[in-house]
Enzyme design. Structure first.
Site, mmCIF file in Angstrom:
data_model
loop_
_atom_site.group_PDB
_atom_site.id
_atom_site.type_symbol
_atom_site.label_atom_id
_atom_site.label_comp_id
_atom_site.label_asym_id
_atom_site.label_seq_id
_atom_site.Cartn_x
_atom_site.Cartn_y
_atom_site.Cartn_z
ATOM 1 C CE LYS A 186 82.146 29.390 59.948
ATOM 2 N NZ LYS A 186 83.303 29.131 59.867
ATOM 3 C CE LYS A 213 75.352 26.386 57.807
ATOM 4 N NZ LYS A 213 76.994 26.149 57.337
ATOM 5 C CE LYS A 250 79.851 22.001 64.396
ATOM 6 N NZ LYS A 250 81.225 21.728 64.185
#
Ligand code: TYM
Length: 346
Positions: free
Chosen positions: A116, A212, A215
């Protein structure tokens, strides 16, 4: 009887990876549940805040978008407890207690916070991620997730592949707690199990099949959202990165772009991968893309209409979610009170 718990972050309209990796399973578990099973689904605002969005209003809107999306795909608030995590304060309180039982070294090994931070900072490698920039909240994210599940003594947690390391951690935390504080031979927390879809655990980004679908991936064309129009779905899939080998084969390692489209197609239509490969025999990339786009459009046509309907009545949506929070709180407050009694805080 089973107790199912899962959550989704309100970070935008859910994408195809969320749906095929997890949400579709939420609905299937609901539809196959027996009368004494309990299903609890949450929009996890406190998790979304681990990377604070600058704009409070967009977070408020995203919470409603996520709630409406879940109802639109078939989650029925009469059969499930559907609620906003941040409306049940017990989550944060149990998380604190579990924080105190979780070694920092264990959290440091998680790759999720590194990934992240890497996206936020535009770092190319996970090794370039600097801990100075890491908030305590993002670091403790998986412990809050453990609290979500354990508060309801859930036994089954439907999630996509990227969440399996978090499930491992919550299993460890449950066992640690049980070992230290449960009365002999009666484990207080069930050790929860992941429920992952059999084939499509991981949907890849359309423009960048090494990663992957997410968002936060840089290209918006990499993800298909629940609210995308049929034209937009077609054009995103048409521009998906594949390869230059002419005939179609299913080889996820060497041909991730083609395999990803086949995974999506098979998950949407319910065909096996073998069926898909057979159906595509002798055809080309553009045929595969056309078939995949058609399948996604058909699968989401009703949910997309439902979303518009549910989302347009905010007052009703808030009322439904508040009702869910009240039901969640009944269970959560009982578990928290028992937990505090066991550890000597009540
Ligand atoms: P979130 O909001 O990132 O994603 C929701 C679900 O979608 C799955 N998913 C995918 N599956 C397959 N392919 C993909 N490309 C893909 N992208 C996302 C995720 O695995 C997830 O199941 N930490 C959780 C939220 C959470 C939670 C919980 C889940 C908080 N508390 C308690 C279960 C139980 C998350 O980040 O989800």
């Amino acid at each position: 009887p089973k107790t199912v718990f899962s959550g989704i972050q309100p970070t935008g309209i859910p994408h195809l990876g969320n749906y095929l990796g997890a949400l579709k399973n939420w609905v299937e578990l609901q539809n196959s549940a027996s009368a004494d099973d309990t299903l609890i689904y949450s929009v996890v605002g406190l998790h979304a805040f681990t990377i604070p969005p600058g704009d409070p209003d967009s977070l408020r809107q995203s919470k409603l978008d996520a709630a409406a999306s879940l109802i639109a795909i078939g989650i029925d608030p009469a059969r499930c407890i559907l609620f906003h995590q941040d409306e049940v304060p017990e989550h944060a309180e149990l998380a604190w207690i579990l924080n105190c039982l979780t070694p920092v070294g264990r959290l440091r090994r998680m790759t999720t916070w590194k990934a992240k931070l890497a996206t936020v900072k535009n770092a190319t490698s996970l090794d370039d991620v600097d801990e100075t920039d890491l908030s305590l909240g993002l670091f403790a994210y998986p412990v809050l997730q453990a609290a979500d599940v354990l508060l309801y003594k859930a036994t089954h947690v439907p999630v996509g592949e990227d969440q399996l390391q978090h499930i491992e951690l919550m299993r460890d935390i449950a066992s640690t707690f049980n070992g230290r504080y449960s009365p002999p031979k009666t484990p207080f927390f069930p050790v929860p199990e992941a429920v992952a879809p059999s084939a499509t655990k991981r949907i890849r980004a359309l423009r960048d099949p090494e990663h992957k679908m997410s968002k936060s991936s840089p290209s918006a064309n990499s993800r298909i959202l629940l609210t995308d129009s049929p034209e937009s779905i077609t054009s995103k899939i048409r521009s998906a990165v594949t390869d230059s080998t002419r005939h179609l084969t299913y080889e996820p390692e060497t041909r991730p772009g083609v395999a990803n489209l086949m995974d999506i197609l098979s998950a949407c239509t319910g065909e096996t991968i073998d069926d898909v490969v057979r159906r595509m025999d002798g055809k080309g990339h553009s045929d595969l893309k056309a078939a995949t786009a058609e399948a996604v459009i058909a699968m989401w046509q009703k949910p997309r209409e439902e979303f518009e309907r549910v989302r347009s009545d905010e007052e009703e949506l808030r009322r439904v979610m508040w009702g869910g929070a009240e039901r969640a709180r009944e269970i959560a407050s009982r578990t928290l009170a028992e937990t505090k009694r066991l550890i000597g805080l009540a």
